[in-house]
Scaffold this active site. Structure first.
Site, PDB file in Angstrom:
ATOM      1  N   SER A   1       0.816  -1.489   0.044  1.00  0.00           N
ATOM      2  CA  SER A   1      -0.417   0.047   0.067  1.00  0.00           C
ATOM      3  C   SER A   1       1.024   1.804  -0.063  1.00  0.00           C
ATOM      4  O   SER A   1       0.418   2.332  -0.485  1.00  0.00           O
ATOM      5  CB  SER A   1      -0.873  -0.240   1.098  1.00  0.00           C
TER       6      SER A   1
ATOM      7  N   HIS B   1       0.158   4.216   4.172  1.00  0.00           N
ATOM      8  CA  HIS B   1      -0.739   5.056   3.239  1.00  0.00           C
ATOM      9  C   HIS B   1       0.407   5.964   2.727  1.00  0.00           C
ATOM     10  O   HIS B   1       0.194   6.636   1.999  1.00  0.00           O
ATOM     11  CB  HIS B   1      -2.492   5.053   2.771  1.00  0.00           C
TER      12      HIS B   1
END
Length: 347
Positions: free
Chosen positions: A202, A254
């Site tokens: 991610s 993220h």
């Protein structure tokens, strides 16, 4: 854990339009929450400069995909569910796969290995990184995945984002952005999360998304439909970061990956101004002395300084054993926002 589906690099002539999509999903915590669906993003343009840019052959991104698939197969082989799952409530899933069969769904709903196997093979875990000095986990965790669903979502996203970026800018720059963004996401995750493990690409995928935003900004003058493209991209970024506040999704990876990729985009993805590319056709006596515009140089220097400073400070704090939550009380809401449907106490 999610990124959307889009077109941000339009390479076209006045008569021709190309569209490309991006999508990404990323690392999951040991809660193995189901990955959300990607959000769409599409826009077009007709820029002479982009149509005159060289096309690269994309091979690194497909190699990344192959490498991730191989690592997952090896992970399932090492996991060997039939060897440690016994009893009616601990039956492996897809037992016809033998040693590669998946953990019971109550343990891992993403059709993958156990958290113990992920820890053994290099998942991100604060005490092992800091107290046992296994810093290599900051890199290895981005090659591991919690399950088939997790892997498929990430690899589909990587194909949509990475191939077009590699065709535009070459394998060196995109490879650097992918790897450094993954590490940046791992560092920020380790600073704020101590009670669970993390795996997945991610951070790296959000880094590619962040680089697309900074590429649009630093090459602002060469795009048509720039306002629509910017608003659409910002909307996709906001949606995907918002999805990260769900329980068991590592939103710090993220955010860390996105910020790293955003700064790297200014450093690595600036395009020469159009007059520089057309300098051979300019009349004699008219020489263009600068390949890039002044604001591009300024963004390059500022981003490089922030990138180096951020990495140094984050690594120093991490290996000193500092808890990021002590320095940012509200940051915990980036990971999980409690509601009537779920609690964030165990996250």
């Amino acid at each position: 854990m999610a990124i959307g589906d889009d077109d941000l690099e339009n390479r076209m002539s006045a008569k021709h339009h190309h569209h490309r999509g991006i999508g990404s999903k990323g690392g999951d915590r040991t809660g193995f929450g189901p990955p959300p669906r990607p959000a769409p993003l599409v826009y077009g343009g007709d820029d002479a400069l982009l149509s005159s840019s060289p096309q690269w052959t994309s091979w690194l991104v497909p190699m990344f995909v192959v490498a991730n698939v191989i690592v997952f197969v090896v992970t399932m082989f090492v996991n060997n569910c039939p060897a440690h799952s016994h009893g009616p409530n601990r039956r492996c899933v897809a037992t016809f796969l033998g040693r590669l069969s998946f953990e019971p769904l109550r343990n891992n709903p993403l059709f993958g290995p156990s958290s113990r196997t992920l820890e053994k093979l290099g998942s991100l875990e604060w005490d092992k990184v800091v107290e046992k000095h296994e810093g290599w986990r900051l890199l290895t965790c981005i090659w591991l995945h919690a399950g088939v669903i997790h892997l498929a979502a990430n690899m589909l996203s990587l194909v949509f984002i990475g191939i077009r970026l590699e065709q535009q800018f070459g394998f060196v720059r995109i490879g650097v952005i992918y790897l450094l963004s993954g590490i940046g996401g791992s560092i920020l995750s380790s600073l704020f999360i101590r009670n669970s493990i993390s795996v997945g690409a991610s951070g790296a995928l959000f880094g590619l998304l962040g680089s697309m935003l900074s590429e649009l900004l630093t090459n602002w003058t060469i795009y048509s439909n720039k306002i629509a493209a910017l608003l659409t991209l910002l909307f996709v970024i906001a949606i995907n970061l918002a999805i990260g506040i769900l329980p068991h999704v590592d939103n710090f990876a993220h955010v860390g990956g996105f910020l790293t990729g955003f700064l790297l985009g200014f450093v690595l993805l600036a395009r020469p101004q159009f007059k520089w590319l057309a300098r051979e056709n300019m009349p004699q006596g008219r020489r263009l002395t600068s390949k890039y515009k002044p604001y591009q140089y300024l963004l390059w220097l500022l981003s490089l300084a922030l990138l180096v400073l951020g990495f140094v400070m984050a690594l120093v704090l991490l290996f000193k054993g500092e808890d990021g939550n002590d320095h940012c009380r509200w940051c915990r809401y980036l990971r999980c926002i409690p509601t009537s449907r779920w609690s964030c106490d165990d996250v």
